[in-house]
Design an enzyme around this catalytic site. Structure first.
Site, PDB file in Angstrom:
ATOM      1  N   HIS A  98       3.603  -1.606  -7.369  1.00 24.83           N
ATOM      2  CA  HIS A  98       3.059  -1.637  -6.011  1.00 24.83           C
ATOM      3  C   HIS A  98       4.003  -2.260  -4.984  1.00 24.83           C
ATOM      4  CE1 HIS A  98      -0.495   0.035  -7.610  1.00 24.83           C
ATOM      5  NE2 HIS A  98      -1.109  -1.047  -8.013  1.00 24.83           N
ATOM      6  N   HIS A 169      -6.143   0.946  -2.344  1.00 24.69           N
ATOM      7  CA  HIS A 169      -6.441   0.389  -3.665  1.00 24.69           C
ATOM      8  C   HIS A 169      -7.817  -0.282  -3.731  1.00 24.69           C
ATOM      9  CE1 HIS A 169      -5.596  -1.511  -7.543  1.00 24.69           C
ATOM     10  NE2 HIS A 169      -4.443  -0.877  -7.589  1.00 24.69           N
ATOM     11  N   GLU A 299      -7.000   5.983  -6.653  1.00 25.32           N
ATOM     12  CA  GLU A 299      -5.851   5.769  -5.767  1.00 25.32           C
ATOM     13  C   GLU A 299      -5.114   7.086  -5.530  1.00 25.32           C
ATOM     14  OE1 GLU A 299      -3.457   2.650  -7.687  1.00 25.32           O
ATOM     15  OE2 GLU A 299      -5.259   2.262  -8.846  1.00 25.32           O
TER      16      GLU A 299
HETATM   17  C1  G6D Z   1      -2.981  -0.161 -10.408  1.00 26.94           C
HETATM   18  O1  G6D Z   1      -2.504   1.401 -12.156  1.00 26.94           O
HETATM   19  C2  G6D Z   1      -2.378   0.058 -11.726  1.00 26.94           C
HETATM   20  C3  G6D Z   1      -2.933  -0.891 -12.724  1.00 26.94           C
HETATM   21  O2  G6D Z   1      -2.255  -0.767 -13.955  1.00 26.94           O
HETATM   22  C4  G6D Z   1      -2.791  -2.287 -12.196  1.00 26.94           C
HETATM   23  O3  G6D Z   1      -3.191  -3.205 -13.137  1.00 26.94           O
HETATM   24  C5  G6D Z   1      -3.578  -2.415 -10.922  1.00 26.94           C
HETATM   25  O4  G6D Z   1      -3.079  -1.511 -10.011  1.00 26.94           O
HETATM   26  C6  G6D Z   1      -3.522  -3.796 -10.330  1.00 26.94           C
HETATM   27  O5  G6D Z   1      -4.106   0.524 -10.218  1.00 26.94           O
END
Ligand code: G6D
Length: 332
Positions: A98, A169, A299
């Site tokens: 991220h 998210h 997402e």
């Molecule tokens: C995302 O796909 C990822 C997950 O693996 C992660 O743990 C999360 O963000 C915080 O959705």
């Protein structure tokens, strides 16, 4: 309505913007463009916190916008036009997740404009930010529509070629129950991306038919006999490339079948993460404790680790282009 939500350790002020339209009410933070709360007919349908400190100490990206590149970049390395870039490492000591430790979800966005039902936020990510080349300017608008939807529209430009792949998210739970395991989920994808032990796509695009990942006709998140070890943290392939306008991606219904949310998006991928591993050590909205499967994320984004995969559509944004992404969460 705009109010001060809190102050970061460096003195930066985080504001909260409250939106309202018809049956929808939303609260947006300038930190991470976070959707802090979203209510449909008075029912909270997302996971969040009441205070800023909990976001800083305990949030697994609750409601945030992840970027410059959502999801994982293998080895936190990428090569663009022959030049290798080392990115900030913040996942398992070797990858990036991220957008790095201070990705877009951890930045305070500028409040450009707001009215009763919409807010416009801006973020500038400087050249070199988290290891990425080029300066990127992002504009993001959340709108509550008259038809019962929360729409997110994002555009971005860059002064050097760089990957841009943003996602919303939020963790959804449509009935406030302890887990979403009895929610029913439909995903309009006939294939998904298998992952390695670090949750990074292997490069294979696999058909969902006759696997636990077949959500085409709707299924409950609760694992069936023989699926006890199945993890849902995968990208579902909606299309090969971004679309011009939003298309149906997924539908989520609560256990009783009373509340429904549809996801419509321009994006070619949908990461389903049903939060099996979360156990949040701070009270959430309305004092709730969020344990495993307290919510699930849908997402919408371009396929993960595309920068390192020739077979996946490119996420590179060139100076002559504009990145554009629209995702809608439609409630009924
Ligand atoms: C995302 O796909 C990822 C997950 O693996 C992660 O743990 C999360 O963000 C915080 O959705």
């Amino acid at each position: 309505m705009i109010r001060e939500f809190g102050v970061l350790p460096d003195g930066e002020v985080v504001h909260e913007i409250s939106l309202r339209k018809g049956t929808l009410q939303a609260s947006v933070l300038t930190l991470g463009a976070i959707i802090r709360d979203l209510k449909v007919d008075g029912q909270t349908v997302v996971l969040g916190f009441e205070d800023l400190q909990s976001y800083l100490d305990h949030s697994p990206y609750f409601g945030a916008v992840a970027g410059r590149c959502a999801n994982r970049i293998a080895g936190a390395r990428m090569t663009i036009d022959g030049q290798e870039h080392q990115l900030d490492v913040n996942e398992r000591g070797r990858h990036q997740l991220h957008g790095g430790a201070r990705g877009f979800s951890r930045r305070v966005w500028q409040l450009e404009q707001s009215d009763k039902a919409s807010v416009l936020l801006k973020l500038v990510s400087e050249d070199g930010d988290m290891g990425y080349p080029g300066r990127v300017e992002v504009l993001l608008r959340y709108t509550l529509t008259g038809t019962g939807a929360l729409r997110m529209k994002i555009t971005a430009t860059a002064d050097r070629t760089t990957p841009v792949n943003l996602t919303q998210h939020s963790y959804f739970n449509l009935d406030g129950s302890a887990t979403i395991l009895d929610h029913t989920l439909e995903i309009a994808a006939d294939s998904y991306l298998p992952v390695d032990e670090d949750l990074i796509p292997t490069g294979e695009v696999r058909k969902v038919a006759w696997t636990p990942y077949d959500f085409q006709d709707g299924r409950k998140l609760r694992r069936r006999a023989g699926e006890e070890t199945v993890v849902f943290d995968h990208n579902f392939c909606l299309s090969d490339a971004p679309r011009e306008s939003v298309e149906f991606a997924a539908a989520l219904e609560d256990a009783a079948g009373d509340r429904r949310m549809e996801v419509w998006t321009t994006e070619p991928g949908l990461q389903l993460f049903d939060a099996g591993g979360i156990d949040v050590q701070a009270p959430g909205l309305e004092g709730k404790r969020y344990g495993p499967h307290a919510g699930l994320c849908l997402e919408a984004q371009r396929w993960p680790d595309s920068v390192n995969r020739d077979g996946f559509t490119s996420v590179l944004l060139r100076p002559s282009e504009t990145y554009s992404h629209v995702t809608e969460f439609r409630f009924s």
